[in-house]
Design a protein around this motif. Sequence first.
Motif, mmCIF file in Angstrom:
data_model
loop_
_atom_site.group_PDB
_atom_site.id
_atom_site.type_symbol
_atom_site.label_atom_id
_atom_site.label_comp_id
_atom_site.label_asym_id
_atom_site.label_seq_id
_atom_site.Cartn_x
_atom_site.Cartn_y
_atom_site.Cartn_z
ATOM 1 N N GLU A 233 0.830 -1.205 0.000
ATOM 2 C CA GLU A 233 0.000 0.000 0.000
ATOM 3 C C GLU A 233 0.866 1.257 0.000
ATOM 4 O OE1 GLU A 233 -3.483 2.155 -0.196
ATOM 5 O OE2 GLU A 233 -3.140 -0.007 -0.423
ATOM 6 N N LYS A 234 1.959 1.202 0.759
ATOM 7 C CA LYS A 234 2.877 2.341 0.789
ATOM 8 C C LYS A 234 3.511 2.570 -0.577
ATOM 9 C CE LYS A 234 4.141 2.004 5.684
ATOM 10 N NZ LYS A 234 5.243 1.714 6.634
ATOM 11 N N ILE A 235 3.909 1.464 -1.214
ATOM 12 C CA ILE A 235 4.504 1.564 -2.554
ATOM 13 C C ILE A 235 3.499 2.143 -3.540
ATOM 14 C CG2 ILE A 235 5.384 0.216 -4.497
ATOM 15 C CD1 ILE A 235 6.603 -1.715 -2.462
ATOM 16 N N LYS A 236 2.260 1.685 -3.420
ATOM 17 C CA LYS A 236 1.213 2.185 -4.308
ATOM 18 C C LYS A 236 1.000 3.682 -4.102
ATOM 19 C CE LYS A 236 -3.623 1.354 -5.552
ATOM 20 N NZ LYS A 236 -4.832 0.538 -5.236
ATOM 21 N N LYS A 237 0.972 4.106 -2.859
ATOM 22 C CA LYS A 237 0.787 5.517 -2.556
ATOM 23 C C LYS A 237 1.981 6.342 -3.038
ATOM 24 C CE LYS A 237 -2.252 4.992 1.458
ATOM 25 N NZ LYS A 237 -2.403 5.231 2.918
ATOM 26 N N MET A 238 3.183 5.799 -2.894
ATOM 27 C CA MET A 238 4.377 6.509 -3.348
ATOM 28 C C MET A 238 4.375 6.662 -4.863
ATOM 29 S SD MET A 238 6.264 7.523 -0.860
ATOM 30 C CE MET A 238 7.779 7.840 -1.767
ATOM 31 N N GLU A 239 3.975 5.600 -5.566
ATOM 32 C CA GLU A 239 3.917 5.672 -7.022
ATOM 33 C C GLU A 239 2.876 6.705 -7.467
ATOM 34 O OE1 GLU A 239 3.126 1.711 -8.208
ATOM 35 O OE2 GLU A 239 5.235 1.079 -8.090
ATOM 36 N N GLU A 240 1.739 6.739 -6.790
ATOM 37 C CA GLU A 240 0.707 7.717 -7.116
ATOM 38 C C GLU A 240 1.201 9.127 -6.828
ATOM 39 O OE1 GLU A 240 -2.824 9.447 -8.335
ATOM 40 O OE2 GLU A 240 -1.968 7.460 -8.686
ATOM 41 N N LEU A 241 1.925 9.277 -5.735
ATOM 42 C CA LEU A 241 2.481 10.579 -5.381
ATOM 43 C C LEU A 241 3.493 11.035 -6.425
ATOM 44 C CD1 LEU A 241 2.707 12.896 -3.352
ATOM 45 C CD2 LEU A 241 4.452 11.563 -2.144
ATOM 46 N N ARG A 242 4.347 10.106 -6.865
ATOM 47 C CA ARG A 242 5.314 10.449 -7.924
ATOM 48 C C ARG A 242 4.591 10.851 -9.204
ATOM 49 N NH1 ARG A 242 8.031 5.599 -6.111
ATOM 50 N NH2 ARG A 242 9.850 6.105 -4.827
ATOM 51 N N ARG A 243 3.521 10.118 -9.553
ATOM 52 C CA ARG A 243 2.761 10.443 -10.776
ATOM 53 C C ARG A 243 2.141 11.830 -10.676
ATOM 54 N NH1 ARG A 243 -2.169 10.156 -13.202
ATOM 55 N NH2 ARG A 243 -3.224 9.818 -11.203
ATOM 56 N N GLN A 244 1.580 12.143 -9.502
ATOM 57 C CA GLN A 244 0.993 13.457 -9.289
ATOM 58 C C GLN A 244 2.057 14.558 -9.362
ATOM 59 O OE1 GLN A 244 -2.135 14.228 -9.132
ATOM 60 N NE2 GLN A 244 -2.965 12.131 -9.067
ATOM 61 N N GLN A 245 3.223 14.259 -8.811
ATOM 62 C CA GLN A 245 4.306 15.240 -8.845
ATOM 63 C C GLN A 245 4.771 15.500 -10.278
ATOM 64 O OE1 GLN A 245 7.183 13.528 -6.181
ATOM 65 N NE2 GLN A 245 6.382 14.642 -4.402
ATOM 66 N N LYS A 246 4.861 14.416 -11.069
ATOM 67 C CA LYS A 246 5.268 14.577 -12.467
ATOM 68 C C LYS A 246 4.243 15.403 -13.243
ATOM 69 C CE LYS A 246 8.032 10.369 -12.906
ATOM 70 N NZ LYS A 246 8.173 9.052 -13.595
ATOM 71 N N LEU A 247 2.969 15.121 -13.005
ATOM 72 C CA LEU A 247 1.923 15.896 -13.669
ATOM 73 C C LEU A 247 1.976 17.359 -13.252
ATOM 74 C CD1 LEU A 247 -1.129 13.440 -13.393
ATOM 75 C CD2 LEU A 247 0.190 14.029 -15.450
ATOM 76 N N LYS A 248 2.217 17.594 -11.992
ATOM 77 C CA LYS A 248 2.300 18.961 -11.487
ATOM 78 C C LYS A 248 3.487 19.693 -12.097
ATOM 79 C CE LYS A 248 2.437 21.586 -7.187
ATOM 80 N NZ LYS A 248 2.477 21.491 -5.696
ATOM 81 N N GLN A 249 4.625 18.987 -12.180
ATOM 82 C CA GLN A 249 5.820 19.593 -12.773
ATOM 83 C C GLN A 249 5.602 19.902 -14.254
ATOM 84 O OE1 GLN A 249 8.879 16.779 -11.920
ATOM 85 N NE2 GLN A 249 9.106 17.409 -9.782
ATOM 86 N N ALA A 250 4.945 18.977 -14.959
ATOM 87 C CA ALA A 250 4.675 19.190 -16.381
ATOM 88 C C ALA A 250 3.733 20.384 -16.574
ATOM 89 C CB ALA A 250 4.062 17.936 -16.991
ATOM 90 N N LYS A 251 2.734 20.481 -15.700
ATOM 91 C CA LYS A 251 1.789 21.596 -15.778
ATOM 92 C C LYS A 251 2.481 22.918 -15.509
ATOM 93 C CE LYS A 251 -2.641 23.179 -13.960
ATOM 94 N NZ LYS A 251 -3.746 22.874 -13.007
ATOM 95 N N LEU A 252 3.356 22.925 -14.500
ATOM 96 C CA LEU A 252 4.100 24.138 -14.179
ATOM 97 C C LEU A 252 5.010 24.546 -15.329
ATOM 98 C CD1 LEU A 252 5.060 23.449 -10.451
ATOM 99 C CD2 LEU A 252 3.412 25.122 -11.296
ATOM 100 N N ALA A 253 5.621 23.540 -15.972
ATOM 101 C CA ALA A 253 6.505 23.833 -17.104
ATOM 102 C C ALA A 253 5.715 24.427 -18.261
ATOM 103 C CB ALA A 253 7.216 22.553 -17.539
#
Length: 306
Positions: A233-253
């Motif tokens: 569950e922790k791994i799943k949450k971390m992967e989702e967090l990384r995906r959200q961070q990547k989307l946020k970074q792409a949006k900011l860019a």
Amino acid sequence: MRCHYEVLGVKRDAGDDDLKKSYRKLALKWHPDKNLENAEEAAEQFKLIQAAYDVLSDPQERAWYDNHREALLKGGLSGDYEDDSIDLLQYFTVTCYSGYRDDEKGFYTVYRNLFESIVKEEMEHSRMDDEEEEEGFPPFGDSQSDYDTVVHVFYAYWQSFCTRKNFAWKEEFDTRQASNRWEKRAMEKENKKTREKARKEHNDLVRQLVAFVRKRDRRVQAHRKLVEEQNAEKIKKMEELRRQQKLKQAKLAEEYKEQSWAAMSELEKELQQIEAQYGEEFGDASESEEEDVDVGTFQKNSERDG
């Protein structure tokens, strides 16, 4: 043979004053002259009391007795040692229990009783008769025991188990029979090797038994499964967090890129306005240059014709 400490009715950490006080009290009670009606029994008791005090009141005799007490009580050194220790090997099989319940034949009852028996043996070999020492042996618990407060604590201790037994009954030489100090030292050296070997073998056997039990303990298995699920569950949450961070970074860019283009467009507009204003105030530079060229040509032609 009876234990000297039991004969005098004192603990094994009793001091000289306690020994002397107890000896005098018992000697007075069992002196043959004061027990004419049961003189034979009194004489035997009085003899045991004297023998116990003679040994325990001598520091060297007492030290030797403490180290060999278990062997002496079970017929060692001067006879055949009666080893009544628990046969641990019979517990290295799944046939020694039936099911994983808390009934008489269940896994948790069988091994709880076993480890309680091991603790009892260890306490009998401790140098001090202090009941608080038993607190140093975490209990096995039952099928419903909490993992963190009971199960984990139990295995953490017993996986590195170290026996309190001195295995003096394994000694091959009686140092009291040495003819000189060099022979005594040689005997002591060999006896020490024998004891250490026996201690190591016993420690290894108990630790192997603990590993055998732990592998089959349903409480450990359930905890391991829970930890695996929590980690997943922790791994799943971390992967989702990384995906959200990547989307946020792409949006900011992307927003930064749009802002940059918008800023450039505004700058170009300002430059064009400045150029237009400059042209209105000072005229078009290209037109002035053409006029200068035409005037110069007219002057040259006039001079040539004149």
